[in-house]
Motif scaffolding. Sequence first.
Motif, PDB file in Angstrom:
ATOM      1  N   ILE A 103       0.752  -1.553   0.273  1.00 48.65           N
ATOM      2  CA  ILE A 103      -0.165  -0.270   0.266  1.00 48.65           C
ATOM      3  C   ILE A 103       1.036   1.173  -0.263  1.00 48.65           C
ATOM      4  O   ILE A 103       0.725   2.231  -0.586  1.00 48.65           O
ATOM      5  N   PHE A 104       1.791   1.398   0.948  1.00 46.76           N
ATOM      6  CA  PHE A 104       2.807   2.354   0.633  1.00 46.76           C
ATOM      7  C   PHE A 104       3.523   2.874  -0.739  1.00 46.76           C
ATOM      8  O   PHE A 104       3.401   3.223  -1.238  1.00 46.76           O
ATOM      9  N   GLY A 105       3.847   1.389  -1.462  1.00 46.22           N
ATOM     10  CA  GLY A 105       4.561   1.638  -2.629  1.00 46.22           C
ATOM     11  C   GLY A 105       3.584   1.765  -3.304  1.00 46.22           C
ATOM     12  O   GLY A 105       4.542   2.971  -4.121  1.00 46.22           O
ATOM     13  N   HIS A 106       2.638   1.760  -3.188  1.00 45.41           N
ATOM     14  CA  HIS A 106       1.333   2.216  -4.093  1.00 45.41           C
ATOM     15  C   HIS A 106       1.009   3.762  -4.143  1.00 45.41           C
ATOM     16  O   HIS A 106       1.137   4.644  -5.132  1.00 45.41           O
ATOM     17  N   PHE A 107       0.887   4.665  -2.828  1.00 48.93           N
ATOM     18  CA  PHE A 107       1.188   5.811  -2.453  1.00 48.93           C
ATOM     19  C   PHE A 107       2.035   6.407  -2.824  1.00 48.93           C
ATOM     20  O   PHE A 107       2.010   7.573  -3.581  1.00 48.93           O
ATOM     21  N   ILE A 111       9.374   5.249  -4.163  1.00 49.18           N
ATOM     22  CA  ILE A 111      10.059   5.704  -2.583  1.00 49.18           C
ATOM     23  C   ILE A 111      10.702   4.680  -2.597  1.00 49.18           C
ATOM     24  O   ILE A 111      12.382   4.330  -1.855  1.00 49.18           O
ATOM     25  N   GLU A 112      10.613   3.196  -2.776  1.00 50.71           N
ATOM     26  CA  GLU A 112      11.458   1.517  -2.259  1.00 50.71           C
ATOM     27  C   GLU A 112      13.260   2.269  -2.460  1.00 50.71           C
ATOM     28  O   GLU A 112      13.257   1.489  -1.737  1.00 50.71           O
ATOM     29  N   ARG A 119       8.964   5.086  10.014  1.00 49.25           N
ATOM     30  CA  ARG A 119       7.478   5.874  10.604  1.00 49.25           C
ATOM     31  C   ARG A 119       6.825   6.041   9.394  1.00 49.25           C
ATOM     32  O   ARG A 119       5.305   6.842   9.077  1.00 49.25           O
ATOM     33  N   GLN A 120       7.181   6.599   8.204  1.00 42.65           N
ATOM     34  CA  GLN A 120       6.913   6.908   7.075  1.00 42.65           C
ATOM     35  C   GLN A 120       5.633   5.740   6.651  1.00 42.65           C
ATOM     36  O   GLN A 120       5.072   6.068   6.025  1.00 42.65           O
TER      37      GLN A 120
END
Length: 162
Positions: A103-107, A111-112, A119-120
């Motif tokens: 999900i984080f990589g989708h938003f 960024i990876e 924390r992000q």
Amino acid sequence: MFNRSKFKPKMASKYLVSKWKSDTKSSISMLDLYDQYREWITDNATGCELELAAFAKKISEVYPDAIIKDGTVRGITPKTPRVFAPPPIKSQLERDVERLLSIFGHFYPNIEYRGFTVRQVLSELRPDEPQITEEQLTDYLEKSELFFQHPEKKYWLREWRG
């Protein structure tokens, strides 16, 4: 003599492979194979007569790896299918962390590869989702082969696999 049709030798080779599939022998008696092939010819290719010398030549054409020596045919048995190891069973925590990272990589695309902090990632965690602590996420990232921590700046990066 063989019929000139390409279909009949192919079907005959499929017949022979299916006949010897369950057998784990490394060699087959040529006369046994010849008798079975004659049965197939009788059933499927009417009007074809075989001689043993022509049959040996045809075996070497259909099976290039086969070796005919002393009345036996070696190398005609098919390879057994490779057995794969069962996939590793992941715990619920690992699945939750992987889902959070996707999900984080989708938003935040790519960024990876630019770097992120724990924390992000946890800031994208919604209240209705399973809660993950910083220690759990850090443990997962440390154990994972896909991520590594920058030695000086201490942010996480995805391992580049080209």
